[in-house]
Scaffold this active site. Structure first.
Site, PDB file in Angstrom:
ATOM      1  N   ARG A  57     -50.838  15.053 -18.246  1.00 31.43           N
ATOM      2  CA  ARG A  57     -51.150  13.892 -17.244  1.00 31.43           C
ATOM      3  C   ARG A  57     -49.923  13.069 -17.517  1.00 31.43           C
ATOM      4  NH1 ARG A  57     -56.624  12.367 -20.025  1.00 31.43           N
ATOM      5  NH2 ARG A  57     -56.164  10.278 -19.143  1.00 31.43           N
ATOM      6  N   LYS A  84     -55.519   0.513 -18.628  1.00 28.44           N
ATOM      7  CA  LYS A  84     -55.351  -0.041 -17.386  1.00 28.44           C
ATOM      8  C   LYS A  84     -56.953  -0.361 -17.176  1.00 28.44           C
ATOM      9  CE  LYS A  84     -54.069   3.762 -15.185  1.00 28.44           C
ATOM     10  NZ  LYS A  84     -53.665   4.577 -16.598  1.00 28.44           N
ATOM     11  N   ARG A 117     -64.306  12.146 -21.749  1.00 24.31           N
ATOM     12  CA  ARG A 117     -64.089  12.379 -20.459  1.00 24.31           C
ATOM     13  C   ARG A 117     -63.444  13.976 -20.819  1.00 24.31           C
ATOM     14  NH1 ARG A 117     -60.278   8.142 -17.615  1.00 24.31           N
ATOM     15  NH2 ARG A 117     -58.936  10.060 -17.375  1.00 24.31           N
ATOM     16  N   ARG A 174     -60.868   7.690 -27.477  1.00 19.57           N
ATOM     17  CA  ARG A 174     -61.795   7.010 -26.161  1.00 19.57           C
ATOM     18  C   ARG A 174     -62.988   7.511 -26.161  1.00 19.57           C
ATOM     19  NH1 ARG A 174     -59.100   6.126 -20.735  1.00 19.57           N
ATOM     20  NH2 ARG A 174     -58.615   8.439 -20.676  1.00 19.57           N
ATOM     21  N   ARG A 185     -50.216   6.234  -6.907  1.00 28.75           N
ATOM     22  CA  ARG A 185     -49.489   7.085  -7.992  1.00 28.75           C
ATOM     23  C   ARG A 185     -48.294   7.761  -7.395  1.00 28.75           C
ATOM     24  NH1 ARG A 185     -54.322   7.445 -11.570  1.00 28.75           N
ATOM     25  NH2 ARG A 185     -53.442   7.715 -13.333  1.00 28.75           N
TER      26      ARG A 185
END
Ligand code: AP5
Length: 214
Positions: free
Chosen positions: A161, A10, A150, A121, A86
């Protein structure tokens, strides 16, 4: 609006869309991380939920996103909502304000790919750019040396998640079924963008035709 499982791409696609179309990118996760970095009460509460991979309660998120959406830059240039709504209650809150997207982009990515994307990431704290050690490596040593990860980017947390995503996604899709545009997010970054770009251009064309005929 752009939606998809954790690490489906995203944020990566939003960087490209923002650059080409000048929309104001509003990412619920980024707004929450800014609250955490600022050490606010909302940030402290939000972090407890984010560490468990759960949705942050509506009383924190709904107002935060609504205020950002109603700011003049987003109203004048158009907005790109990332990771919001969401849940059914968040979608309903937007409907109650008469806020609807022209397009609801859904990035469809297989689960094994998602885990690998999360673990690799990295983020550049200076430019905000998203990297991946394998798929989108930093351009030079200087950038590589300052990349951060993160706090919720571990295999264990991404599974939580993902579970939250599966529990909520269908309800959100039901609200936007007339504007959903599903894209194969397993493809390379440029190919995913090419699909989205086509869909957005066609919406703009339609809008300008309608405007010139009225
Ligand atoms: P949020 O920050 O929104 O996280 P997320 O949905 O889990 O999504 P990510 O940001 O992890 O991934 P992405 O899809 O943007 O992927 P990216 O482009 O970085 O939310 C975090 C938490 O905040 C939630 O768990 C929740 O607790 C809370 N929260 C957020 N919104 C909320 C809401 N509305 N209500 C309540 N709580 C909320 O890409 C990932 C990696 O893959 C990168 O390294 C990238 O380089 C690479 N990559 C991307 N595309 C490709 C490709 N096509 N091929 C190869 N590699 C690729």
């Amino acid at each position: 609006m752009i939606s998809g499982a954790p690490a489906s791409g995203k944020g990566t696609q939003c960087e490209l869309i923002e650059k080409k179309y000048g929309l104001v990118h509003i990412a619920a996760g980024d707004l929450l991380r800014a609250e955490i970095a600022a050490g606010t009460e909302n940030g402290k509460r939000a972090k407890e939920y984010m560490e468990k991979g759960m949705l942050v309660p509506d009383e924190i998120v709904v107002m935060m996103v609504k205020e950002r959406l109603l700011q003049p830059d987003a109203q004048e240039n158009g907005w790109l909502l990332d990771g919001y709504p969401r849940s059914l209650s968040q979608a309903t809150a937007l409907e109650d304000l008469g806020i609807r997207p022209d397009l609801f982009i859904l990035l469809d990515v297989s689960e094994e790919v998602l885990i690998e994307r999360v673990v690799g990431r990295r983020l550049d704290p200076v430019t905000g750019k998203i990297y991946h050690l394998k798929y989108s490596p930093p351009e030079n040593e200087e950038i590589a040396g300052r990349l951060t990860q993160r706090f919720d980017d571990t295999e264990e947390k991404v599974k939580l998640r993902l579970k939250t995503h599966h529990q909520n996604v269908e309800a959100v899709l039901s609200i936007y079924k007339d504007v959903i545009f599903k894209v194969n997010g397993d493809a390379p970054i440029e190919d995913v963008f090419a699909e989205i770009d086509k869909a957005l251009s066609s919406i703009l064309e339609k809008k300008s035709r309608t405007a010139s005929s009225s």
